[in-house]
Design a protein around this motif. Structure first.
Motif, PDB file in Angstrom:
ATOM      1  N   PHE A 229      -2.738 -11.750  -7.409  1.00 36.10           N
ATOM      2  CA  PHE A 229      -2.887 -10.553  -6.411  1.00 36.10           C
ATOM      3  C   PHE A 229      -1.620 -10.085  -5.728  1.00 36.10           C
ATOM      4  CE2 PHE A 229      -7.583 -11.599  -5.826  1.00 36.10           C
ATOM      5  CZ  PHE A 229      -8.069 -10.239  -5.912  1.00 36.10           C
ATOM      6  N   ILE A 230      -0.710 -11.025  -5.573  1.00 35.69           N
ATOM      7  CA  ILE A 230       0.637 -10.688  -5.099  1.00 35.69           C
ATOM      8  C   ILE A 230       1.339  -9.709  -6.161  1.00 35.69           C
ATOM      9  CG2 ILE A 230       2.821 -11.352  -4.216  1.00 35.69           C
ATOM     10  CD1 ILE A 230       1.353 -13.409  -2.786  1.00 35.69           C
ATOM     11  N   LEU A 231       1.354 -10.238  -7.215  1.00 35.19           N
ATOM     12  CA  LEU A 231       2.053  -9.467  -8.270  1.00 35.19           C
ATOM     13  C   LEU A 231       1.623  -8.218  -8.445  1.00 35.19           C
ATOM     14  CD1 LEU A 231       3.061 -12.551 -10.681  1.00 35.19           C
ATOM     15  CD2 LEU A 231       4.424 -11.546  -8.753  1.00 35.19           C
ATOM     16  N   LEU A 232       0.326  -8.167  -8.694  1.00 33.66           N
ATOM     17  CA  LEU A 232      -0.462  -6.839  -8.914  1.00 33.66           C
ATOM     18  C   LEU A 232      -0.046  -5.726  -7.820  1.00 33.66           C
ATOM     19  CD1 LEU A 232      -2.328  -5.018 -10.391  1.00 33.66           C
ATOM     20  CD2 LEU A 232      -4.090  -6.280  -9.030  1.00 33.66           C
ATOM     21  N   GLY A 233      -0.022  -6.101  -6.472  1.00 37.37           N
ATOM     22  CA  GLY A 233       0.221  -5.348  -5.294  1.00 37.37           C
ATOM     23  C   GLY A 233       1.640  -5.047  -5.366  1.00 37.37           C
TER      24      GLY A 233
ATOM     25  N   GLY B 228      -3.686 -11.324  -1.810  1.00 42.38           N
ATOM     26  CA  GLY B 228      -2.646 -12.544  -2.397  1.00 42.38           C
ATOM     27  C   GLY B 228      -2.207 -13.411  -1.469  1.00 42.38           C
ATOM     28  N   SER B 229      -1.581 -12.602  -0.391  1.00 41.90           N
ATOM     29  CA  SER B 229      -0.745 -13.681   0.679  1.00 41.90           C
ATOM     30  C   SER B 229      -1.822 -14.707   1.247  1.00 41.90           C
ATOM     31  CB  SER B 229      -0.202 -12.766   1.550  1.00 41.90           C
ATOM     32  OG  SER B 229       0.726 -11.752   1.145  1.00 41.90           O
TER      33      SER B 229
ATOM     34  N   ALA C 159       1.875 -18.121   7.680  1.00 41.27           N
ATOM     35  CA  ALA C 159       1.422 -17.467   9.104  1.00 41.27           C
ATOM     36  C   ALA C 159       0.775 -15.989   8.761  1.00 41.27           C
ATOM     37  CB  ALA C 159       2.676 -17.435   9.647  1.00 41.27           C
ATOM     38  N   LYS C 160       0.089 -15.966   9.324  1.00 40.37           N
ATOM     39  CA  LYS C 160      -0.724 -14.655   9.386  1.00 40.37           C
ATOM     40  C   LYS C 160      -0.007 -13.376  10.092  1.00 40.37           C
ATOM     41  CE  LYS C 160      -4.904 -15.952   7.612  1.00 40.37           C
ATOM     42  NZ  LYS C 160      -4.312 -17.443   7.523  1.00 40.37           N
ATOM     43  N   PRO C 161       0.715 -13.697  11.084  1.00 36.76           N
ATOM     44  CA  PRO C 161       1.845 -12.935  11.704  1.00 36.76           C
ATOM     45  C   PRO C 161       2.719 -12.244  10.417  1.00 36.76           C
ATOM     46  CG  PRO C 161       1.292 -14.289  13.210  1.00 36.76           C
ATOM     47  CD  PRO C 161       0.774 -15.015  12.112  1.00 36.76           C
TER      48      PRO C 161
END
Length: 455
Positions: free
Chosen positions: A311-315, A342-343, A357-359
């Protein structure tokens, strides 16, 4: 010649050598147990066996950690030729989750007052609960019930497998040194947790010690099972050496922090993209390559969800596509959504210490959104601008006739350049004309309304 002085000299030399060889190493195990911890302890075990150390003490204060790192440490303990004691201390420390397994696997288990251990239930990962998806709302009730039932069944089966495996494992460790197997199983199945006094009364630990000196004092003369053989510890006049983690431990602990590995990965990818976008600079490519290699090295030691990584790579690919072929936000916003998903899914662990971390995720997503919005604003601003360069800019401008137009064609000068031109009017050298149209390399001109000769 009297040989007694030589004999006593040799005896004292041997005694001093023997006494100096008796060392007890104290190895700190603090914070979440991860790849850096297991690597450091493994190297300490190897070095200790080379130097014939009398006893190794794991000074523990941990909330738990990764299963792979925990099992690596336990394998080093159970195969060690040197006795290992685990001491949960000082006061206020704990040995939760993975720390409980390590404590029970040690040859000597000790705790300080006001400490606790337990809560060793593993967390099943990757199976969601029986929540219905939006598409289920329009399906028949019987179909939704069947789907939910299958999800519950799959989740229950996986949890049973994980808990049964962990239960058998911890019972085997407790049995190895004659400790309370019943409580060990309870720590897994019921997430039981107990304090030092209860642990001693329940034969979970060997004794309570409030400091390292007491650990050595109470361990001295105890009989332990070392590699299947009974050994009696002799810890008279030993020297206590507290080991300090080296640079390699600090380096691994830093890069295997999920937040650091996440940032390194993004710096690496963006650095390489910038280098491909403007080749020849060098620094973005070098820095990006180094960061990306470090991130990949760290992530292969962490519990990574490859769907999250995809997902991260696609983003990132969608964001790059937005930069190279602007779609006024469609690709960019899709990339940001994919990047956020993805994160969130990247770390395949429920341990807070091994979550991004969400922040941090929100900050990077906000930064990417701001970048996309700025890019869209610039594109709209550019589209509203009039043409300032190129051939089309010549239309409407004044030119100067270089020679008389005898055949309706000739040469004119405009913006410092000489162009071939044609006109329906008769034109004289030095006369000002206006460009009506550009046809290939030919200008179509006409006499200017305020026609005059150049002086």
């Amino acid at each position: 010649m009297n040989k007694w002085p030589i004999f006593w000299l040799l005896f004292l030399t041997f005694f001093c050598f023997t006494a100096s060889a008796k060392e007890v190493w104290v190895i700190p195990v603090q914070g979440a147990i991860g790849p850096a911890t297991s690597d450091y302890i493994e190297r300490e075990f190897q070095l200790a066996q080379q130097q014939d150390i009398s006893l190794m003490i794991l000074k523990m204060d941990t909330p738990g950690g990764l299963d792979s790192a925990m099992r690596s440490i336990i394998q080093n303990i159970t195969s060690s030729t040197i006795p290992v004691a685990t001491w949960v201390g000082p006061n206020g420390a704990r040995a939760a989750s993975a720390g409980t397994y390590i404590l029970l696997a040690s040859h000597i288990a000790a705790m300080a007052n006001a400490t606790n251990l337990g809560a060793a239930t593993p967390v099943a990962i990757g199976i969601s609960g029986p929540e219905s998806s939006p598409s289920d709302e329009n399906s028949p009730s019987s179909q939704k019930d069947a789907k939910n039932s299958e999800q519950v069944s799959a989740k229950t089966t996986l949890e049973k497998k994980v808990i049964n495996d962990a239960s058998a494992y911890i019972k085997g460790l407790a049995k190895l040194h004659g400790r309370n197997e019943e409580w060990a199983e309870k720590a897994v199945r019921e997430a039981a947790s107990i304090d030092a006094q209860t642990a001693l009364a329940g034969h979970v630990i060997d004794f309570i010690a409030d400091n390292l000196e007491q650990v050595i004092e109470f361990a001295n003369g105890r009989e332990i099972l070392l590699l299947g053989n009974k050994n009696k510890l002799s810890l008279d006049e030993v020297s206590l050496i507290e080991r300090v983690p080296d640079w390699r431990y600090s380096f691994l602990a830093t890069i295997t922090n999920p937040n650091i590995a996440y940032i390194l990965m993004l710096i690496g990818i963006y650095g390489l993209i910038l280098e491909f976008y403007s080749p020849g600079v060098g620094l973005p490519g070098v820095l990006g390559g180094i960061c990306l290699v470090l991130a990949m090295y760290a992530m292969q030691m962490l519990p990574i969800n490859y769907a999250g990584l995809a997902f991260i790579l696609l983003g990132l690919l969608l964001l790059v596509a937005e930069a190279f072929s602007p779609s006024f936000g469609a690709l960019g916003l899709g990339g940001i959504v994919s990047f956020i998903l993805g994160s969130i899914f990247l770390m395949d662990s429920d341990l807070p210490e091994y979550q991004i971390a969400k922040p941090l995720i929100m900050a990077l997503a906000l930064l990417s959104t701001t970048f996309i919005l700025l890019m869209i604003a610039l594109l709209l601003k550019i589209r509203r601008k009039t043409v300032t360069t190129g051939v089309d800019r010549l239309v409407g401008r004044l030119a100067i006739v270089k020679d008389d137009f005898d055949t309706g064609q000739g040469w004119v000068e405009i913006a410092g350049e000489i162009w071939h031109a044609s006109s329906a009017d008769s034109l004289l050298a030095g006369q000002k004309v206006r460009v009506k149209q550009v046809s290939g390399l030919n200008l179509i001109v006409c006499a200017n309304e305020k026609n005059s000769l150049m002086e």
